[in-house]
Design an enzyme around this catalytic site. Structure first.
Site, PDB file in Angstrom:
ATOM      1  CG  HIS A 134     -30.596 -55.493  35.770  1.00  0.00           C
ATOM      2  ND1 HIS A 134     -31.708 -54.949  36.809  1.00  0.00           N
ATOM      3  CD2 HIS A 134     -30.813 -56.819  35.773  1.00  0.00           C
ATOM      4  CE1 HIS A 134     -32.464 -56.135  36.924  1.00  0.00           C
ATOM      5  NE2 HIS A 134     -31.907 -56.991  36.104  1.00  0.00           N
ATOM      6  CG  ASP A 164     -33.079 -52.022  37.847  1.00  0.00           C
ATOM      7  OD1 ASP A 164     -32.377 -51.679  36.943  1.00  0.00           O
ATOM      8  OD2 ASP A 164     -33.179 -53.104  38.196  1.00  0.00           O
ATOM      9  CB  SER A 235     -34.573 -58.874  35.456  1.00  0.00           C
ATOM     10  OG  SER A 235     -33.825 -59.332  36.467  1.00  0.00           O
ATOM     11  CB  ILE A 294     -31.558 -38.367  57.006  1.00  0.00           C
ATOM     12  CG1 ILE A 294     -31.528 -39.346  55.740  1.00  0.00           C
ATOM     13  CG2 ILE A 294     -31.846 -37.011  56.572  1.00  0.00           C
ATOM     14  CD1 ILE A 294     -32.983 -39.406  55.205  1.00  0.00           C
TER      15      ILE A 294
END
Length: 492
Positions: A134, A164, A235, A294
């Site tokens: 990102h 990511d 980040s 699931i």
């Protein structure tokens, strides 16, 4: 009298005190026992920072956007005329109306605007840098800046939105990569620190402890949770242990304000490096799949079906013709182990299967009808699958009398069995009492009661009649493409 009496008591007190002093002087002594207080030391991060910060970079991205005419200072002075004469008005000396192809040799007007700021770190001497997807997604240009001020243009080698993780590269040599550690040995309470560029403030260091490991947030990866101060711009930066090794990539924060509120999440470095290997070799990530949907296993369901604990991944739907279907996996199975790795919680399965190379033949253990069954599955390649959607059912009048579970049922139309890839079952036509309280509704299909597969209404009635009303019953229920165990307490 009152004064004299008080004076007498004071004299007697001092006399007793003196006597105690004499006894102590005669060799009677009292020693207070003390417990040694451990010396607490706060870790010194200076050496770790000095060795690491030169390998952490600031990442600044820009984006090219088309220039759009707007009414206001500095805009096209002829724009006002177009309000009166229409959009095709051509000013004298101009080549054509707005939106017309640019003359030969002319380029469409664009301007470059800042897009975002993030962080990254060097993982190889020849310029490979690890960051978040990102941070670089949608960027026209990526600028990498070191702490000494050197700046480079970077190219994207590959990105993986699911984890990511992004791998970028600069044209540089003899760089100092950060040592890569492991996240598998992290413990709660362990000291860690982050280096990054929060709000564009380059080479900012923050520290804290590991708050939780394997934090499941519904994403593909289990995250490392810390209380290290992380903000926008951090980040892609490294999460380091006291040895200066990278144990995670700072990726997300949990916040109601948009800023740090005590909870930050990092991608485990072991998972990230597995992604890096594929990005470096292929520029993309290929994942395995087996074609199941699931869900978690509750304590009640685990007890009802005989599992010793609420572990594993409950199979709610098996894709027709998929790898799991060919291997014999059935809706209602609980997958407890895949290729030698135990499935402790349901979210472990996508990660383990996804990390398995497609076309691999893997072993799989499932819990079915009170016993463990071993299966062999050929792992397929991950692709987006639409969940199966049941057909609208026709009506049948073959309803059985309501029983101890509060259920009326009928045979399942053959076209529904075919369209939903079901082999047997009965369709609910009425749900009352305990069944209704458990959430079962008309239109649901009952596949199994405890360990007995249901094939028709008559067999269902006999099975329910034989239930022990002092114990709960586990019903495997199919609804709208999903299968789940529902616990129902029979009435006496």
């Amino acid at each position: 009298m009152r004064t004299t009496s008080v004076e007498g008591r004071v004299k007697r007190f001092f006399a007793g005190a003196m006597a105690a002093c004499v006894l102590a002087g005669a060799g009677v002594s009292v020693q207070a026992q003390t417990t040694p207080v451990p010396t607490l030391t706060v870790p010194d991060f200076t050496e770790v920072v000095a060795q690491s910060e030169g390998s952490v970079v600031n990442i600044r991205t820009t984006e090219s956007i088309p220039v759009r005419s707007q009414m206001g200072p500095g805009t096209d002075p002829y724009e006002l005329f177009r309000w009166f004469f229409g959009p095709d008005f051509v000013p004298p000396g101009r080549g054509g109306p707005p939106g017309a192809p640019a003359p030969d040799g002319a380029q469409p007007q664009e301007r470059t605007v800042p897009r975002g700021v993030g962080s990254g770190f060097i993982i190889s001497e020849d310029g490979y840098i690890l960051t978040n997807t990102h941070v670089v997604a949608g960027a026209s240009d990526i600028h990498v800046t070191f702490t000494d001020g050197q700046e480079y243009e970077a190219e994207v080698i590959g990105t993986d939105a699911r984890t990511d993780v992004a791998l970028i590269k600069i044209d540089a040599k003899n760089l100092k990569p950060l040592p890569i550690g492991t996240s598998t040995t992290l413990k709660k309470g362990q000291w860690v620190l982050a280096i990054g560029s929060p709000f564009g403030l380059e080479s900012t260091v923050t520290s804290g402890i590991v708050s939780a490991i394997n934090r499941d947030t519904g994403d593909y990866l289990p995250f490392i949770q810390t209380d290290v101060a992380v903000n926008p711009g951090n980040s892609g930066g490294p999460l380091l242990n006291l040895g200066g090794e990278v144990v995670g990539i700072n990726s997300q924060i949990v916040s109601r304000s948009g800023g740090f509120m005590g909870i930050s999440l990092a991608i485990p470095i072991d998972e990230a490096m597995r992604v890096v290997e594929q990005l470096k070799e292929h520029g993309k990530v290929t994942r395995g799949r087996i074609g199941v949907q699931i869900g978690p296993v509750s304590e009640e369901v685990a007890k009802a079906i005989g599992l010793d604990s609420a572990k594993g991944a409950m199979v709610s739907h098996v894709q027709r013709g998929g790898p799991a279907d060919k291997a014999g996996v059935q809706a209602g199975d609980v997958i407890t182990d895949f290729n030698g790795e135990p499935i402790l919680q349901w979210s472990d399965l996508p990660r383990i299967v996804g990390g398995t190379k497609p076309d691999t033949r893997a072993t799989m253990k499932v819990w079915r009808k009170g016993k463990e069954v071993s299966l062999r599955v050929r792992v397929g390649e991950f692709e987006t699958d639409d969940a199966a959607t049941p057909s609208e059912s026709g009506s049948q009048a073959e309803e059985m009398a309501t029983n101890a579970l509060g259920l009326g049922v009928q045979s399942v139309p053959a076209e529904i069995l075919e369209s939903e890839n079901l082999k047997q079952g009965v369709m609910v036509t009425a749900a009352k009492g305990p069944a209704a309280m458990a959430g079962i509704a008309p239109g649901d299909i009952i596949l199994t009661v405890n360990e007995t597969d249901i094939t028709n209404p008559e067999q269902f009635a006999k099975t329910v009649a034989g239930l022990d009303t002092s114990e709960t019953a586990a019903l495997l229920v199919y609804r709208e493409g999903q299968t789940q165990w529902v616990v129902v307490t029979p009435t006496k």
